[in-house]
Write a protein that holds these residues in place. Structure first.
Motif, PDB file in Angstrom:
ATOM      1  N   GLN A   1       0.839  -1.184   0.000  1.00 62.31           N
ATOM      2  CA  GLN A   1       0.000   0.000   0.000  1.00 62.31           C
ATOM      3  C   GLN A   1       0.877   1.238   0.000  1.00 62.31           C
ATOM      4  O   GLN A   1       2.045   1.200   0.391  1.00 62.31           O
ATOM      5  CB  GLN A   1      -0.921   0.013   1.218  1.00 62.31           C
ATOM      6  CG  GLN A   1      -0.188   0.134   2.548  1.00 62.31           C
ATOM      7  CD  GLN A   1      -1.141   0.180   3.733  1.00 62.31           C
ATOM      8  OE1 GLN A   1      -2.280  -0.244   3.630  1.00 62.31           O
ATOM      9  NE2 GLN A   1      -0.678   0.698   4.853  1.00 62.31           N
ATOM     10  N   ALA A   2       0.303   2.338  -0.454  1.00 68.34           N
ATOM     11  CA  ALA A   2       1.024   3.606  -0.454  1.00 68.34           C
ATOM     12  C   ALA A   2       1.202   4.085   0.985  1.00 68.34           C
ATOM     13  O   ALA A   2       0.296   3.905   1.811  1.00 68.34           O
ATOM     14  CB  ALA A   2       0.257   4.645  -1.266  1.00 68.34           C
TER      15      ALA A   2
ATOM     16  N   THR B   1       6.639   6.035   5.076  1.00 67.69           N
ATOM     17  CA  THR B   1       7.409   6.556   3.944  1.00 67.69           C
ATOM     18  C   THR B   1       8.881   6.177   4.059  1.00 67.69           C
ATOM     19  O   THR B   1       9.510   5.737   3.093  1.00 67.69           O
ATOM     20  CB  THR B   1       7.269   8.089   3.861  1.00 67.69           C
ATOM     21  OG1 THR B   1       5.891   8.430   3.690  1.00 67.69           O
ATOM     22  CG2 THR B   1       8.075   8.644   2.692  1.00 67.69           C
TER      23      THR B   1
ATOM     24  N   TRP C   1      -3.965   2.405  -4.522  1.00 63.88           N
ATOM     25  CA  TRP C   1      -4.194   3.747  -3.973  1.00 63.88           C
ATOM     26  C   TRP C   1      -5.154   4.531  -4.866  1.00 63.88           C
ATOM     27  O   TRP C   1      -6.095   5.171  -4.376  1.00 63.88           O
ATOM     28  CB  TRP C   1      -2.861   4.474  -3.844  1.00 63.88           C
ATOM     29  CG  TRP C   1      -2.986   5.895  -3.385  1.00 63.88           C
ATOM     30  CD1 TRP C   1      -3.255   6.334  -2.112  1.00 63.88           C
ATOM     31  CD2 TRP C   1      -2.847   7.075  -4.197  1.00 63.88           C
ATOM     32  NE1 TRP C   1      -3.288   7.711  -2.090  1.00 63.88           N
ATOM     33  CE2 TRP C   1      -3.044   8.182  -3.350  1.00 63.88           C
ATOM     34  CE3 TRP C   1      -2.566   7.280  -5.542  1.00 63.88           C
ATOM     35  CZ2 TRP C   1      -2.975   9.498  -3.810  1.00 63.88           C
ATOM     36  CZ3 TRP C   1      -2.499   8.576  -6.004  1.00 63.88           C
ATOM     37  CH2 TRP C   1      -2.698   9.675  -5.158  1.00 63.88           C
TER      38      TRP C   1
ATOM     39  N   THR D   1       9.275   2.514   3.343  1.00 61.85           N
ATOM     40  CA  THR D   1       9.172   2.246   1.910  1.00 61.85           C
ATOM     41  C   THR D   1      10.454   2.646   1.185  1.00 61.85           C
ATOM     42  O   THR D   1      10.962   1.910   0.332  1.00 61.85           O
ATOM     43  CB  THR D   1       7.980   3.008   1.305  1.00 61.85           C
ATOM     44  OG1 THR D   1       6.771   2.584   1.941  1.00 61.85           O
ATOM     45  CG2 THR D   1       7.870   2.755  -0.201  1.00 61.85           C
TER      46      THR D   1
ATOM     47  N   LEU E   1       4.682   6.095  -4.370  1.00 65.36           N
ATOM     48  CA  LEU E   1       3.650   5.098  -4.664  1.00 65.36           C
ATOM     49  C   LEU E   1       2.291   5.749  -4.885  1.00 65.36           C
ATOM     50  O   LEU E   1       1.258   5.089  -4.772  1.00 65.36           O
ATOM     51  CB  LEU E   1       3.552   4.043  -3.552  1.00 65.36           C
ATOM     52  CG  LEU E   1       4.849   3.338  -3.147  1.00 65.36           C
ATOM     53  CD1 LEU E   1       4.567   2.249  -2.115  1.00 65.36           C
ATOM     54  CD2 LEU E   1       5.548   2.751  -4.349  1.00 65.36           C
ATOM     55  N   LYS E   2       2.313   7.028  -5.228  1.00 64.37           N
ATOM     56  CA  LYS E   2       1.071   7.775  -5.467  1.00 64.37           C
ATOM     57  C   LYS E   2       1.223   8.638  -6.726  1.00 64.37           C
ATOM     58  O   LYS E   2       1.486   9.836  -6.644  1.00 64.37           O
ATOM     59  CB  LYS E   2       0.740   8.672  -4.275  1.00 64.37           C
ATOM     60  CG  LYS E   2       0.543   7.938  -2.963  1.00 64.37           C
ATOM     61  CD  LYS E   2       0.330   8.922  -1.817  1.00 64.37           C
ATOM     62  CE  LYS E   2       0.157   8.213  -0.488  1.00 64.37           C
ATOM     63  NZ  LYS E   2      -0.009   9.166   0.634  1.00 64.37           N
TER      64      LYS E   2
ATOM     65  N   ALA F   1       0.884  -1.115  -5.559  1.00 65.19           N
ATOM     66  CA  ALA F   1       0.515  -0.183  -4.492  1.00 65.19           C
ATOM     67  C   ALA F   1      -0.115   1.085  -5.074  1.00 65.19           C
ATOM     68  O   ALA F   1      -1.105   1.596  -4.548  1.00 65.19           O
ATOM     69  CB  ALA F   1       1.747   0.168  -3.658  1.00 65.19           C
ATOM     70  N   ALA F   2       0.458   1.590  -6.174  1.00 62.32           N
ATOM     71  CA  ALA F   2      -0.081   2.794  -6.818  1.00 62.32           C
ATOM     72  C   ALA F   2      -1.480   2.536  -7.355  1.00 62.32           C
ATOM     73  O   ALA F   2      -2.390   3.376  -7.207  1.00 62.32           O
ATOM     74  CB  ALA F   2       0.850   3.236  -7.947  1.00 62.32           C
TER      75      ALA F   2
ATOM     76  N   THR G   1       8.787   5.218  -7.129  1.00 66.22           N
ATOM     77  CA  THR G   1       7.691   4.263  -7.321  1.00 66.22           C
ATOM     78  C   THR G   1       8.102   3.184  -8.316  1.00 66.22           C
ATOM     79  O   THR G   1       7.863   1.991  -8.093  1.00 66.22           O
ATOM     80  CB  THR G   1       6.428   4.997  -7.831  1.00 66.22           C
ATOM     81  OG1 THR G   1       6.007   5.961  -6.864  1.00 66.22           O
ATOM     82  CG2 THR G   1       5.295   4.012  -8.087  1.00 66.22           C
TER      83      THR G   1
END
Length: 333
Positions: free
Chosen positions: A59-60, A67, A237, A70, A170-171, A233-234, A200
């Motif tokens: 997940q983001a 953060t 989200w 990640t 990741l967004k 993950a992106a 990402t």
């Protein structure tokens, strides 16, 4: 200015410490386990590629701690797949070799077999024009500010149903537009545009990704596979943010279609997002067009999307053909 610099340096130091600490703890743990199991002799019988499978939460990140975690995982994975396996001279030579080989590759010699069919006729020309319009939208969305993107493509603020113009880790940036001319909702995902997008893309560990095929009578099939961690993950989200908006819009305009479009990083994310959205009955007719998508899923998953995902690739473009498996083949050569 000085405060910002000190904060950045402190953050970098904390991230480096966290990364090294996790690496040392992981190495120590593996060493202890091996010693216990083999009487002090360290051996490995791990199948090829299984070490790339990540079991972290896909997940983001929602907090600073997530953060940092990640980023730490991304740095460790990137190092392990590059300088951790290749001397820097070999890495540079390998990349140069791959670029030259890809440039000299004739795609029709590989895919133009006896069963290939030449596409022609007015229907195909119309489809290509539609793809060209979508590619133009992707280009403007990736290269220009959002107000200028709307101005250049002929859309207005009232056509924007949802907007996430700034990317995070990741967004990726994305937007949802309504196009009354084509009676279509367009979900556009931006390609790599910033360092956050690059991170990402670099979060490339392999994660389990399964697709449930939904039909009128319920679930008809389950496709098992693996996919690119960062793009999964992106995609999840974006699905979380966009699903309520899309369902409301389709309720208001039931005859409209949903089309998901992306380029490069956004292309791979768009393909995975289409799988995720189609698992909801209300969104099960969503389709996808990707331009030069990053390699992001295993073969069975890709095959299962033939009916609703169209990938447009220019010759032997490196991005869609570059994956962990191709790197392994290159290193073996």
């Amino acid at each position: 200015m000085a405060t910002a610099t000190m904060a950045t340096a402190a953050g970098a130091a904390a991230l480096l410490y966290y990364t090294l600490n996790r690496k040392l703890m992981s190495s120590s743990s593996r060493s202890d386990d091996d010693d216990d199991a083999n009487g002090g002799v360290s051996t490995s019988h791990t199948p090829l590629g299984i070490d790339r499978v990540s079991h972290r939460l896909i997940q983001a990140p929602a907090t600073w701690l997530e953060t940092i975690s990640t980023l730490s995982e991304t740095l460790r994975f990137t190092y392990s797949e590059t300088l951790g396996k290749w001397p820097i001279g070999d890495l540079a030579f390998g990349i140069n070799f791959l670029l030259k080989r890809q440039g000299n590759l004739h795609v029709d010699s590989i895919f133009g077999g006896k069963d290939s069919v030449r596409l022609q006729g007015p229907g195909i020309i119309a489809e290509f024009r539609d793809m060209l319009n979508l590619l133009t939208l992707c280009w403007h969305f990736s290269k220009k500010t959002f107000p200028l993107f709307l101005e250049e493509t002929g859309y207005a603020k009232e056509h924007v149903l949802l907007q996430e113009p700034k990317a995070g880790i990741l967004k990726p940036a994305f937007t949802i537009l309504i196009d009354h001319k084509t009676e279509c909702f367009l979900l556009l995902i931006r390609g790599t545009h910033s360092i956050k997008d690059t991170l990402t893309a670099a979060t490339g560990a392999v994660v389990p990704f399964h697709h449930t095929v939904v039909c009128e009578g319920g679930v008809s099939n389950l496709v098992l596979g693996y996919a690119h961690c960062g793009m999964v993950a992106a995609a999840r989200w974006i699905a979380k943010l966009s699903t309520p908006c899309l369902i409301e819009a389709l309720d208001k305009y039931p005859g409209y279609k949903l089309k998901i479009v992306g380029h490069s990083l956004g292309g791979g994310t768009a393909a995975l997002l289409t799988y995720v959205l189609r698992e909801r009955k209300e969104l099960s007719t969503a389709t996808c067009v990707t331009f030069a998508p990053g390699a992001c899923m295993t073969w069975e998953l890709a095959e299962s999307g033939n009916d609703f995902i169209t990938s447009v690739i220019n010759g032997a473009d490196l991005v869609p053909t570059f994956s962990a498996a191709s790197v392994d083949d290159l290193r073996a050569e």
